[in-house]
Design a protein around this motif. Structure first.
Motif, PDB file in Angstrom:
ATOM      1  N   UNK A 177       0.845  -1.184   0.000  1.00 58.81           N
ATOM      2  CA  UNK A 177       0.000   0.000   0.000  1.00 58.81           C
ATOM      3  C   UNK A 177       0.883   1.238   0.000  1.00 58.81           C
ATOM      4  N   UNK A 178       0.357   2.295  -0.631  1.00 57.82           N
ATOM      5  CA  UNK A 178       1.078   3.564  -0.633  1.00 57.82           C
ATOM      6  C   UNK A 178       1.044   4.174   0.766  1.00 57.82           C
ATOM      7  N   UNK A 179       2.100   4.856   1.079  1.00 52.18           N
ATOM      8  CA  UNK A 179       2.112   5.594   2.337  1.00 52.18           C
ATOM      9  C   UNK A 179       1.275   6.852   2.165  1.00 52.18           C
ATOM     10  N   UNK A 180       0.937   7.463   3.256  1.00 55.33           N
ATOM     11  CA  UNK A 180       0.177   8.710   3.210  1.00 55.33           C
ATOM     12  C   UNK A 180       0.943   9.769   2.407  1.00 55.33           C
ATOM     13  N   UNK A 181       2.248   9.837   2.615  1.00 56.13           N
ATOM     14  CA  UNK A 181       3.092  10.790   1.890  1.00 56.13           C
ATOM     15  C   UNK A 181       3.066  10.500   0.382  1.00 56.13           C
ATOM     16  N   UNK A 182       3.140   9.237   0.007  1.00 55.29           N
ATOM     17  CA  UNK A 182       3.106   8.845  -1.403  1.00 55.29           C
ATOM     18  C   UNK A 182       1.797   9.224  -2.068  1.00 55.29           C
ATOM     19  N   UNK A 183       0.670   8.998  -1.360  1.00 57.09           N
ATOM     20  CA  UNK A 183      -0.638   9.381  -1.904  1.00 57.09           C
ATOM     21  C   UNK A 183      -0.726  10.894  -2.106  1.00 57.09           C
ATOM     22  N   UNK A 184      -0.266  11.655  -1.108  1.00 54.90           N
ATOM     23  CA  UNK A 184      -0.306  13.117  -1.237  1.00 54.90           C
ATOM     24  C   UNK A 184       0.541  13.595  -2.415  1.00 54.90           C
ATOM     25  N   UNK A 185       1.712  12.989  -2.582  1.00 59.55           N
ATOM     26  CA  UNK A 185       2.587  13.366  -3.690  1.00 59.55           C
ATOM     27  C   UNK A 185       1.923  13.077  -5.032  1.00 59.55           C
ATOM     28  N   UNK A 186       1.292  11.930  -5.177  1.00 58.30           N
ATOM     29  CA  UNK A 186       0.620  11.589  -6.432  1.00 58.30           C
ATOM     30  C   UNK A 186      -0.564  12.507  -6.706  1.00 58.30           C
TER      31      UNK A 186
END
Length: 145
Positions: free
Chosen positions: A3-12
């Motif tokens: 799963x994507x991290x919260x930071x990864x989701x925000x970046x995308x």
């Protein structure tokens, strides 16, 4: 599957929103140079169905009076380069001497050019079809002194 991290989701999401904003801004206020974020108008508009079609060429006249088509093959200069700088050649026709020099370098056995000109052939068009007639317009002409 990870799963994507919260930071990864925000970046995308941020990158996606930035891309959408750039596309929308380019669509409404952009120019061809802003592609891919601006409109690419080259293929999005149609010419006048009764407007003349333009065909640009470069030709020279050699010392024997023979007209020679000047192409990338015998000068090393692409037609697009000439068309892209056509306004500069029209303002200063002496620049066409560079084309004559390139021809002499590429074709040393050929007679030297005494004249180089940019000619536009305007093909007559009616209802988006050529009618078979045309007229030539010399837009820049250099004659060896």
């Amino acid at each position: 599957m990870s799963q994507l991290t919260e930071r990864g989701r925000r970046l995308r999401v941020t990158c996606t929103l930035a891309g959408v904003v750039l596309l929308l801004a380019g669509t409404f206020w952009g120019q061809d140079d802003d592609f891919p974020f601006g409109p690419f108008r080259m293929y999005s508009t149609a010419p006048d169905p009764d407007g003349d079609a333009k065909d640009t060429r470069v030709e020279g006249v050699d010392a024997n009076g023979r007209t020679v088509a000047l192409t990338e093959a015998n000068t090393g200069i692409r037609r697009a380069e000439i068309e892209g700088q056509q306004a500069a050649y029209e303002q200063e026709p002496a620049r066409l001497q560079q084309v004559a020099d390139a021809y002499a370098e590429s074709s040393p056995a050929a007679p030297p050019l005494r004249e180089v000109r940019i000619v536009i052939r305007w093909h007559d068009v009616e209802n988006s079809r050529p009618v078979g007639t045309w007229r030539d317009e010399v837009v820049a002409d250099w004659v060896r002194p």
